[in-house]
Structure formats: structure tokens, C-alpha cells
Write a protein that holds these residues in place. Structure first.
Motif, PDB file in Angstrom:
ATOM      1  N   GLY A 223      -4.884   1.251  -7.430  1.00  0.00           N
ATOM      2  CA  GLY A 223      -3.791   0.355  -7.787  1.00  0.00           C
ATOM      3  C   GLY A 223      -2.415   0.949  -7.603  1.00  0.00           C
ATOM      4  O   GLY A 223      -1.436   0.438  -8.159  1.00  0.00           O
TER       5      GLY A 223
ATOM      6  N   LYS B 262      -6.990   2.439  -2.270  1.00  0.00           N
ATOM      7  CA  LYS B 262      -6.309   1.247  -2.797  1.00  0.00           C
ATOM      8  C   LYS B 262      -6.835   0.840  -4.169  1.00  0.00           C
ATOM      9  O   LYS B 262      -6.124   0.198  -4.949  1.00  0.00           O
ATOM     10  CB  LYS B 262      -6.457   0.095  -1.808  1.00  0.00           C
ATOM     11  CG  LYS B 262      -5.708   0.323  -0.500  1.00  0.00           C
ATOM     12  CD  LYS B 262      -6.003  -0.772   0.526  1.00  0.00           C
ATOM     13  CE  LYS B 262      -5.292  -0.504   1.832  1.00  0.00           C
ATOM     14  NZ  LYS B 262      -5.622  -1.510   2.874  1.00  0.00           N
TER      15      LYS B 262
ATOM     16  N   THR C 223       3.734   2.945   4.405  1.00  0.00           N
ATOM     17  CA  THR C 223       3.266   2.843   5.787  1.00  0.00           C
ATOM     18  C   THR C 223       4.153   3.717   6.646  1.00  0.00           C
ATOM     19  O   THR C 223       5.217   4.178   6.199  1.00  0.00           O
ATOM     20  CB  THR C 223       3.358   1.395   6.304  1.00  0.00           C
ATOM     21  OG1 THR C 223       4.747   0.993   6.297  1.00  0.00           O
ATOM     22  CG2 THR C 223       2.529   0.443   5.451  1.00  0.00           C
TER      23      THR C 223
ATOM     24  N   LYS D   1       3.215   9.811  -5.957  1.00  0.00           N
ATOM     25  CA  LYS D   1       2.796   8.703  -6.825  1.00  0.00           C
ATOM     26  C   LYS D   1       1.467   9.032  -7.509  1.00  0.00           C
ATOM     27  O   LYS D   1       1.283   8.790  -8.714  1.00  0.00           O
ATOM     28  CB  LYS D   1       2.666   7.414  -6.024  1.00  0.00           C
ATOM     29  CG  LYS D   1       3.976   6.836  -5.518  1.00  0.00           C
ATOM     30  CD  LYS D   1       3.698   5.657  -4.600  1.00  0.00           C
ATOM     31  CE  LYS D   1       4.936   5.196  -3.871  1.00  0.00           C
ATOM     32  NZ  LYS D   1       4.634   4.123  -2.876  1.00  0.00           N
TER      33      LYS D   1
ATOM     34  N   SER E  42      -1.992   6.922   3.439  1.00  0.00           N
ATOM     35  CA  SER E  42      -1.191   5.707   3.287  1.00  0.00           C
ATOM     36  C   SER E  42      -1.727   4.614   4.199  1.00  0.00           C
ATOM     37  O   SER E  42      -1.771   3.444   3.832  1.00  0.00           O
ATOM     38  CB  SER E  42       0.269   6.001   3.606  1.00  0.00           C
ATOM     39  OG  SER E  42       0.760   7.051   2.790  1.00  0.00           O
TER      40      SER E  42
ATOM     41  N   ASP F  99       3.649   9.005  -1.419  1.00  0.00           N
ATOM     42  CA  ASP F  99       2.365   8.532  -1.944  1.00  0.00           C
ATOM     43  C   ASP F  99       1.610   9.652  -2.648  1.00  0.00           C
ATOM     44  O   ASP F  99       0.918   9.421  -3.647  1.00  0.00           O
ATOM     45  CB  ASP F  99       1.520   7.921  -0.827  1.00  0.00           C
ATOM     46  CG  ASP F  99       2.061   6.578  -0.361  1.00  0.00           C
ATOM     47  OD1 ASP F  99       2.946   6.037  -1.039  1.00  0.00           O
ATOM     48  OD2 ASP F  99       1.612   6.085   0.694  1.00  0.00           O
TER      49      ASP F  99
ATOM     50  N   PRO G 154       0.698   1.544  -5.222  1.00  0.00           N
ATOM     51  CA  PRO G 154       1.249   0.997  -3.975  1.00  0.00           C
ATOM     52  C   PRO G 154       1.392   2.087  -2.911  1.00  0.00           C
ATOM     53  O   PRO G 154       1.906   3.175  -3.190  1.00  0.00           O
ATOM     54  CB  PRO G 154       2.621   0.453  -4.393  1.00  0.00           C
ATOM     55  CG  PRO G 154       2.540   0.274  -5.864  1.00  0.00           C
ATOM     56  CD  PRO G 154       1.611   1.340  -6.367  1.00  0.00           C
ATOM     57  N   LEU G 155       0.930   1.788  -1.716  1.00  0.00           N
ATOM     58  CA  LEU G 155       0.966   2.753  -0.620  1.00  0.00           C
ATOM     59  C   LEU G 155       2.054   2.401   0.383  1.00  0.00           C
ATOM     60  O   LEU G 155       2.335   1.225   0.625  1.00  0.00           O
ATOM     61  CB  LEU G 155      -0.390   2.792   0.086  1.00  0.00           C
ATOM     62  CG  LEU G 155      -1.595   3.196  -0.761  1.00  0.00           C
ATOM     63  CD1 LEU G 155      -2.882   3.022   0.030  1.00  0.00           C
ATOM     64  CD2 LEU G 155      -1.455   4.631  -1.262  1.00  0.00           C
TER      65      LEU G 155
ATOM     66  N   SER H 273       7.522   1.923   6.939  1.00  0.00           N
ATOM     67  CA  SER H 273       8.396   2.048   5.767  1.00  0.00           C
ATOM     68  C   SER H 273       8.913   3.474   5.614  1.00  0.00           C
ATOM     69  O   SER H 273      10.061   3.687   5.178  1.00  0.00           O
ATOM     70  CB  SER H 273       7.657   1.604   4.506  1.00  0.00           C
ATOM     71  OG  SER H 273       6.549   2.443   4.227  1.00  0.00           O
TER      72      SER H 273
END
Length: 308
Positions: A283, A280, A288, A200, A221, A197, A285-286, A291
Motif C-alpha cells: 500500500g 504494491k 515511475t 518510503k 518502482s 520509494d 505509493p510507487l 515521475s
């Protein structure tokens, strides 16, 4: 390739993730590594990164590595033997980058570095200060260095710290005893962050420099409690890992000799810096914890091998 980014810490958790994502976006990636023949260096080089042999304290190495780059991903580790080293190094890097024509600096700092005094157990002379205050100073340097674009990212609790190769240093005894002994409380919520993340957000900043210019973003996250975190880890590893919460008396007795305890005490209310709605709103995607553990299943199994 129209743009090239110099990535600090390319063989590490953050830098490696950033470099891989930049390469997927057809960016050029350059970096300095101490050992070009290491497994991590060979792996990232095979994807197209251009690696220079050297170290960050060698200005000529930095000049060679940063030359031709339009951006840098700045990611430095604390130096517990010389508290001033991290800031000195950052100043040198920023000066070299500016002279080389770098346009955009993305600096990954640490959550709470901007206002650590808001932490309930903040001690400006304690071990936590030796981590956060140099980063606070580097943030100031980044803002004032005169680059066309700059972005500051402040990640929270690194999920990578509960796996190899970091877990032994961060939480000695955890793997061997299945016990996480901590100064956190049952009410503590950690702003857990998947390193992917961070990558990203960093890559998004390079892709959309105007949108991310002068932005300072605390990244988490998800917010997760301590018991829940180790329930997930127990399930993923097949181990029965328990959390042992130290009493206030035990904390007082240990904190003078154990900087990890002092750090956890200071981080009890770190979640106040994580605004999940704001994160968030970008925009992006985070991930967890669930995951992350699934993606890193092989490392989970190596870190926590099944007990006989």
C-alpha cells in the motif's frame, strides 16, 4: 521527539531520502559525516538532523552517533579493495547498536542478495559476487543479532545511477557519446527503483515496526525495458540517446577486463526477484521513471546539457 534513528549514508542518495522523510515525521535523526561543511551535510542539518564529525571505521564516532537512538537505517557501500570490510563494519555497527539499546534495524541490501545462485550467469567468484555476497552475509547478521525488530529491504536498479554524480562511474561515456553500450538484451526488464520509494518503505518500517518486523522486501518502482528507459531519458534530456547491445562474442572478449559488463550479464534476469504485486500489496505509493525524471529535472539538465 520520542524516537531517534541513526541514518547511515545521510549525504548519499538513499540515506538522504530516508533522513528527510523521517524528519517530516518528527523523528530525531542522527548521523556521522566526514565533512560537516559539505553542501549535502549542511542541507540535511538545516532540516534538523544532528550530525557528528567522524567516520564509520572509528568506533568512538559510531558510539557517539548511535547513542540515544531507537533505530538505525543501515546502508553500506561495497569495498572493492577489501571484500571483507563491509561485513566487518556491519558486525561492529550492529554490536554497538545493540549495546546502545537500539530496538529496530532497517537494513537496505540489494536485490538478489538472498539467492544470487538463481541468476543464470551467476559466478560466485566474479565481480557481482563481490557486491552481493557481503550483503548476503550482513543480512544473516541482522537476522541473528538479537534486535527486537529488524527489516531487510532489497532495492533493484537505482534510477539515480543514470544521473550525476554516479553516471560517470557507472556508465562511462554515456553522457559524452549519447550511447549506452551494454550486455543487457532487448528482452531485459530492469526492476527500476526510485530512491524515494526505498525511503518510503524504510520510514514505513520505523512507523509500523510490528507490521514490518522480520520482513524481507524486494523493492522495484516498476519493471522497464532498456530501450524504453532510454527513450524516457532522451525525451527528458532532449538528447538522442541510443542503446548499443553487445554481441555475445563482444561480451566474451570484454568481460575479463570490464566488471561492468560482467555485472550487466549477471543482471539480465534480475527481474525474477521483483514481484510487483507483492510490492504494491504494502500500500505504499510507487514512483515511475517518468515521475523520477520530472522531479529530478534540474539534475537531468545538468547531467545531459543541451549539445551545441
Amino acid at each position: 521527539m520520542s524516537q531517534t534513528v541513526f541514518v547511515f549514508g545521510i549525504t548519499g542518495t538513499q540515506g538522504g531520502a530516508v533522513a528527510r522523510r523521517l524528519l517530516l515525521q518528527q523523528y530525531g535523526v542522527q548521523a556521522i559525516v566526514r565533512d560537516p561543511n559539505s553542501t549535502a551535510a549542511r542541507s540535511i542539518a538545516s532540516l534538523g538532523a544532528k550530525l557528528f564529525s567522524g567516520n564509520y571505521d572509528d568506533e568512538e564516532s559510531l558510539k557517539d552517533g548511535i547513542n540515544g537512538c531507537s533505530g538505525i537505517f543501515l546502508n553500506l557501500s561495497p569495498d572493492f579493495t577489501d571484500q571483507d570490510h563491509e561485513l566487518r563494519l556491519a558486525k561492529t555497527i550492529l554490536a554497538i547498536a545493540k549495546a546502545a539499546g537500539v530496538k529496530h534495524v532497517v537494513y537496505t541490501s540489494a536485490m538478489a542478495a538472498n539467492e544470487p545462485q538463481r541468476l543464470n550467469y551467476w559466478d560466485p567468484n566474479g565481480p557481482t559476487a563481490r557486491i552481493l555476497l557481503p550483503k548476503q552475509s550482513i543480512e544473516r547478521e541482522v537476522r541473528n543479532a538479537g534486535f527486537e525488530k529488524w527489516t531487510i529491504l532489497r532495492p533493484g536498479f537505482f534510477l539515480a545511477n543514470i544521473l550525476q554524480p554516479k553516471v560517470g562511474m557507472m556508465y562511462p561515456g554515456l553522457v559524452e557519446t549519447n550511447r549506452f553500450t551494454t550486455a543487457f538484451t532487448t528482452d531485459t526488464k530492469l526492476p527500476a527503483v526510485d530512491p524515494e520509494d526505498i525511503a518510503k518503505f524504510a520510514v514505513a518500517a520505523f512507523l509500523e515496526p510490528d507490521r514490518f518486523n522480520t520482513k524481507e522486501i524486494a523493492i522495484a518502482s516498476e519493471l522497464i525495458g532498456i530501450d524504453k528507459m532510454f527513450e524516457f531519458l532522451s525525451s527528458a534530456s532532449g538528447r538522442d540517446i541510443k542503446v548499443v547491445y553487445l554481441s555475445e562474442e563482444e561480451i566474451d572478449a570484454q568481460k575479463a577486463m570490464n566488471p561492468r559488463i560482467t555485472y550487466q550479464l549477471a543482471m539480465r534476469d534480475i527481474a525474477q526477484f521483483a514481484d510487483m504485486d507483492e510490492v504494491k500489496s504494502w500500500g505504499i505509493p510507487l514512483g515511475t521513471l517518468a515521475s523520477f525524471l520530472e522531479r529530478e529535472k534540474e539534475i537531468v539538465e545538468k547531467t545531459y546539457p543541451k549539445l551545441p
